[in-house]
Design an enzyme around this catalytic site. Sequence first.
Site, short mmCIF file in Angstrom:
data_model
loop_
_atom_site.label_atom_id
_atom_site.label_comp_id
_atom_site.label_asym_id
_atom_site.label_seq_id
_atom_site.Cartn_x
_atom_site.Cartn_y
_atom_site.Cartn_z
N GLU A 31 42.90 62.38 -48.23
CA GLU A 31 43.03 63.63 -47.47
C GLU A 31 41.64 64.25 -47.39
O GLU A 31 41.04 64.61 -48.41
CB GLU A 31 43.99 64.61 -48.14
CG GLU A 31 44.06 65.94 -47.39
CD GLU A 31 45.26 66.79 -47.75
OE1 GLU A 31 45.12 68.02 -47.67
OE2 GLU A 31 46.32 66.23 -48.09
N HIS B 107 43.13 71.99 -45.71
CA HIS B 107 42.43 73.10 -46.37
C HIS B 107 41.85 74.06 -45.33
O HIS B 107 41.01 73.70 -44.51
CB HIS B 107 41.30 72.65 -47.30
CG HIS B 107 40.88 73.77 -48.23
ND1 HIS B 107 41.56 74.06 -49.39
CD2 HIS B 107 39.89 74.69 -48.15
CE1 HIS B 107 40.99 75.08 -50.00
NE2 HIS B 107 39.98 75.49 -49.25
N HIS C 243 51.77 79.51 -52.21
CA HIS C 243 51.54 80.95 -52.14
C HIS C 243 52.82 81.76 -52.06
O HIS C 243 52.79 82.99 -52.23
CB HIS C 243 50.57 81.28 -51.02
CG HIS C 243 49.18 80.80 -51.32
ND1 HIS C 243 48.49 81.21 -52.43
CD2 HIS C 243 48.39 79.90 -50.70
CE1 HIS C 243 47.31 80.61 -52.46
NE2 HIS C 243 47.23 79.81 -51.43
N GLU D 175 50.17 67.88 -55.76
CA GLU D 175 48.74 68.00 -56.03
C GLU D 175 48.54 68.26 -57.52
O GLU D 175 49.24 69.08 -58.11
CB GLU D 175 48.13 69.14 -55.22
CG GLU D 175 48.19 68.94 -53.71
CD GLU D 175 47.49 70.06 -52.96
OE1 GLU D 175 46.87 70.93 -53.62
OE2 GLU D 175 47.57 70.08 -51.73
N THR E 29 41.20 75.81 -54.24
CA THR E 29 40.40 74.60 -54.40
C THR E 29 39.15 74.70 -53.53
O THR E 29 39.23 74.91 -52.32
CB THR E 29 41.22 73.36 -54.02
OG1 THR E 29 42.43 73.36 -54.78
CG2 THR E 29 40.44 72.09 -54.32
N ASN F 118 52.66 73.52 -47.59
CA ASN F 118 52.36 73.85 -48.99
C ASN F 118 52.96 75.22 -49.30
O ASN F 118 52.63 76.21 -48.63
CB ASN F 118 50.85 73.87 -49.20
CG ASN F 118 50.46 74.06 -50.65
OD1 ASN F 118 51.01 74.92 -51.33
ND2 ASN F 118 49.50 73.30 -51.12
N ARG G 43 49.26 79.16 -62.46
CA ARG G 43 49.07 80.47 -61.82
C ARG G 43 50.10 80.74 -60.72
O ARG G 43 50.33 81.89 -60.37
CB ARG G 43 47.66 80.61 -61.25
CG ARG G 43 47.36 79.71 -60.08
CD ARG G 43 45.99 79.98 -59.49
NE ARG G 43 44.92 79.67 -60.44
CZ ARG G 43 43.64 79.68 -60.10
NH1 ARG G 43 43.28 80.01 -58.86
NH2 ARG G 43 42.72 79.36 -60.98
N HIS H 180 50.95 72.40 -55.58
CA HIS H 180 49.86 72.13 -56.53
C HIS H 180 50.26 72.74 -57.87
O HIS H 180 50.31 73.96 -58.01
CB HIS H 180 48.57 72.76 -56.01
CG HIS H 180 47.38 72.50 -56.88
ND1 HIS H 180 46.11 72.95 -56.56
CD2 HIS H 180 47.24 71.83 -58.06
CE1 HIS H 180 45.26 72.57 -57.50
NE2 HIS H 180 45.92 71.90 -58.42
N ARG I 164 49.04 73.66 -61.06
CA ARG I 164 47.77 73.87 -61.76
C ARG I 164 47.97 73.91 -63.27
O ARG I 164 49.02 74.28 -63.76
CB ARG I 164 47.13 75.17 -61.29
CG ARG I 164 46.49 75.08 -59.91
CD ARG I 164 45.87 76.41 -59.52
NE ARG I 164 45.04 76.28 -58.32
CZ ARG I 164 43.73 76.07 -58.34
NH1 ARG I 164 43.10 75.96 -59.51
NH2 ARG I 164 43.05 75.97 -57.22
#
Length: 240
Positions: free
Chosen positions: A151, A191, A10, A70, A101, A7, A49, A43, A45
């Site tokens: 998941e 996660h 970040h 996502e 999340t 992922n 963000r 993801h 959003r």
Amino acid sequence: MTALHVNVDHVATVRQARRTTEPDPVQAAVLAELAGADGITVHLREDRRHIQDRDVRVLRETVQTRLNLEMAPTAAMCALAIEVKPDVAMLVPENRQEITTEGGLNVYELKDSVREAVQKLHDAGIPVSLFLDPEEKQIDTAAELGAEVVELHTGRYAEATAERQRRLELDILMTEASRVLDEGMQLNAGHGLNYRNVRPIAAIPGVRELHIGHGIVSRAVLVGFEQAVREMKALMTGHR
């Protein structure tokens, strides 16, 4: 062998802190694949963000493995997914006040709205993954809704500080992992996974993919993206 999906959210978080063009999550995805990543996860959003629409579109053109998108189960996000055509769309909960999340999507209580999103995605030929807490009623509902993938949210396991609690959470994950497989769905997990806690999750029988972001990006700041991915892959396969 358990696959690693990286992922890159970040990486975009760092970029958006200055509203500039770097670091580019697309470049991070390329490096992750070169290092052996089996897929890329982002993801998108609703508040944008970190990952932006442009990132998703460019990743769709450049990812050579598999792209997992996502998204919240909303009409707007379904429309974008149908346009972009990721390899898998993963429906997740979304709260604008959260840092990350905070739990799985409550498909048991949101059955009707999730069913609508699943149907739209299926009509467009997009497989659906549901991000769920390891609970019987959530998994049974996922099977009812026709999801191809579940998941399991590993947050409670990852955040446990006492060994006894960590073992308890791992036992719960293993029990519900068996339920996912018994229902004929693909089993993934993610996660809060990092270099200290990933091995027991990678060793759960039947787990197909782990989706890991923050832990790898944090390590990459120190050793580089390719090295960080290689180290995670080595840990995931070390139990075999």
